[in-house]
Write an enzyme that holds these catalytic residues in place. Structure first.
Site, PDB file in Angstrom:
ATOM      1  N   ARG A  47       0.831  -1.209   0.000  1.00 46.95           N
ATOM      2  CA  ARG A  47       0.000   0.000   0.000  1.00 46.95           C
ATOM      3  C   ARG A  47       0.869   1.264   0.000  1.00 46.95           C
ATOM      4  O   ARG A  47       0.545   2.246  -0.663  1.00 46.95           O
ATOM      5  CB  ARG A  47      -0.906  -0.048   1.232  1.00 46.95           C
ATOM      6  CG  ARG A  47      -1.670   1.193   1.574  1.00 46.95           C
ATOM      7  CD  ARG A  47      -2.804   1.436   0.582  1.00 46.95           C
ATOM      8  NE  ARG A  47      -3.531   2.648   0.947  1.00 46.95           N
ATOM      9  CZ  ARG A  47      -3.060   3.869   0.786  1.00 46.95           C
ATOM     10  NH1 ARG A  47      -1.890   4.051   0.229  1.00 46.95           N
ATOM     11  NH2 ARG A  47      -3.766   4.917   1.161  1.00 46.95           N
ATOM     12  N   ASP A  91     -12.828   8.127  -3.769  1.00 44.26           N
ATOM     13  CA  ASP A  91     -11.820   9.097  -4.213  1.00 44.26           C
ATOM     14  C   ASP A  91     -11.825  10.419  -3.464  1.00 44.26           C
ATOM     15  O   ASP A  91     -11.027  11.298  -3.774  1.00 44.26           O
ATOM     16  CB  ASP A  91     -11.990   9.357  -5.710  1.00 44.26           C
ATOM     17  CG  ASP A  91     -13.445   9.691  -6.050  1.00 44.26           C
ATOM     18  OD1 ASP A  91     -14.107  10.402  -5.264  1.00 44.26           O
ATOM     19  OD2 ASP A  91     -13.917   9.221  -7.102  1.00 44.26           O
ATOM     20  N   HIS A 106     -18.147   2.464   0.503  1.00 46.10           N
ATOM     21  CA  HIS A 106     -16.954   1.649   0.242  1.00 46.10           C
ATOM     22  C   HIS A 106     -15.693   2.283   0.837  1.00 46.10           C
ATOM     23  O   HIS A 106     -14.579   1.925   0.467  1.00 46.10           O
ATOM     24  CB  HIS A 106     -16.775   1.407  -1.259  1.00 46.10           C
ATOM     25  CG  HIS A 106     -17.851   0.537  -1.837  1.00 46.10           C
ATOM     26  ND1 HIS A 106     -18.119   0.453  -3.189  1.00 46.10           N
ATOM     27  CD2 HIS A 106     -18.754  -0.293  -1.240  1.00 46.10           C
ATOM     28  CE1 HIS A 106     -19.135  -0.383  -3.387  1.00 46.10           C
ATOM     29  NE2 HIS A 106     -19.535  -0.843  -2.226  1.00 46.10           N
ATOM     30  N   THR A 176     -23.911   5.297 -11.799  1.00 45.68           N
ATOM     31  CA  THR A 176     -23.791   3.908 -11.338  1.00 45.68           C
ATOM     32  C   THR A 176     -24.908   3.070 -11.930  1.00 45.68           C
ATOM     33  O   THR A 176     -26.032   3.535 -12.056  1.00 45.68           O
ATOM     34  CB  THR A 176     -23.815   3.811  -9.794  1.00 45.68           C
ATOM     35  OG1 THR A 176     -23.830   2.420  -9.416  1.00 45.68           O
ATOM     36  CG2 THR A 176     -25.017   4.504  -9.189  1.00 45.68           C
ATOM     37  N   ASN A 201     -27.373   8.855 -16.165  1.00 50.95           N
ATOM     38  CA  ASN A 201     -26.413   7.913 -16.715  1.00 50.95           C
ATOM     39  C   ASN A 201     -26.485   8.003 -18.246  1.00 50.95           C
ATOM     40  O   ASN A 201     -27.577   8.030 -18.786  1.00 50.95           O
ATOM     41  CB  ASN A 201     -26.786   6.484 -16.254  1.00 50.95           C
ATOM     42  CG  ASN A 201     -25.620   5.520 -16.347  1.00 50.95           C
ATOM     43  OD1 ASN A 201     -24.856   5.556 -17.306  1.00 50.95           O
ATOM     44  ND2 ASN A 201     -25.491   4.658 -15.353  1.00 50.95           N
TER      45      ASN A 201
END
Ligand code: ZN
Length: 235
Positions: A47, A91, A106, A176, A201
């Protein structure tokens, strides 16, 4: 509910699909969390000194800035229309844009999380002299806040996502295709309760059939126009 499409517009490569990191380099092992637990020191070494696709991803993340789609969602929050933002993106761009009612299902790639007490830390708060680093609060094992394959979603975030989805009378689904669980179930939950779904989208998705409105454009185009329209309607 936002996903990778919004990040791609800020220059971050997607994982799947054309040009995706995993499309080019192969899918990562599906037991990333178990591998982390088996050898956390090695996971941290990788990492801190990323190579290959991970190095590519980290440099894209470092260079990325929020786009008009991210900023439009901040405006909707300021207008009192958007009460919560569930993102699958790691991000940090929603936060950088100014979103505050943010649920990063997430995780966040810029943060480090204790797998014991679930506290989050910035990198500069952590001592990396000995790997794996330990939690300053409980001495638990630290890992990247980004949720790995095979890792449970941190319970604090997941619980709040379910609470917000249960209260939503309308859900905007941007960038998404909402196929990755558990995020995928929130729009279905809203729809089942009679709520309105709005898809943003460029392409139809599995969700399209359930949506009241489908805005066929990238978030960076559609969301600012949506904000304009909301402002008009509110006078
Ligand atoms: Zn801890």
């Amino acid at each position: 509910l936002t996903g990778a499409g919004l990040s791609v517009e800020s220059g971050i490569p997607p994982f799947r699909g054309p040009g995706g990191l995993w499309t080019k380099h192969g899918e990562p092992p599906m037991n990333g969390y178990q591998r982390f637990l088996a050898d956390p020191r090695r996971a941290w070494e990788e990492r801190l000194n990323p190579t290959g696709p991970m190095a590519e991803l980290w440099s894209a993340l470092a260079a990325a800035v929020p786009n008009p789609g991210h900023r439009a969602l901040v405006e909707l929050e300021e207008l009192g229309v958007l009460r919560a933002l569930i993102t699958q993106n790691v991000d940090d761009l929603h936060r950088a844009a100014g979103s505050t009612r943010l649920l990063e299902i997430h995780g966040n790639a810029t943060l480090i999380r204790c797998i014991g007490c679930v506290a989050r830390f910035g990198r500069d708060e952590i001592d990396f002299a000995v790997l794996p680093p330990r939690c300053p609060r409980c001495d638990g094992l630290l890992k990247s806040d980004t949720v790995s394959f095979g890792e449970p979603i941190p319970p604090d975030v997941l619980e709040r996502c379910f609470e917000e989805a249960a209260m939503a009378d309308c859900m905007l689904v941007a960038g998404t295709s909402a196929t990755v669980h558990p995020a995928a179930q929130f729009p279905f939950q809203v729809h089942e309760r009679g709520g309105v779904l709005i898809e943003v989208n460029p392409y139809p998705s599995e969700l399209t059939a359930l949506c009241t409105h489908a805005l066929r454009a990238p978030g960076g185009e559609a969301l600012p126009r949506l904000v304009e329209r909301v402002r008009e309607l509110r006078g």
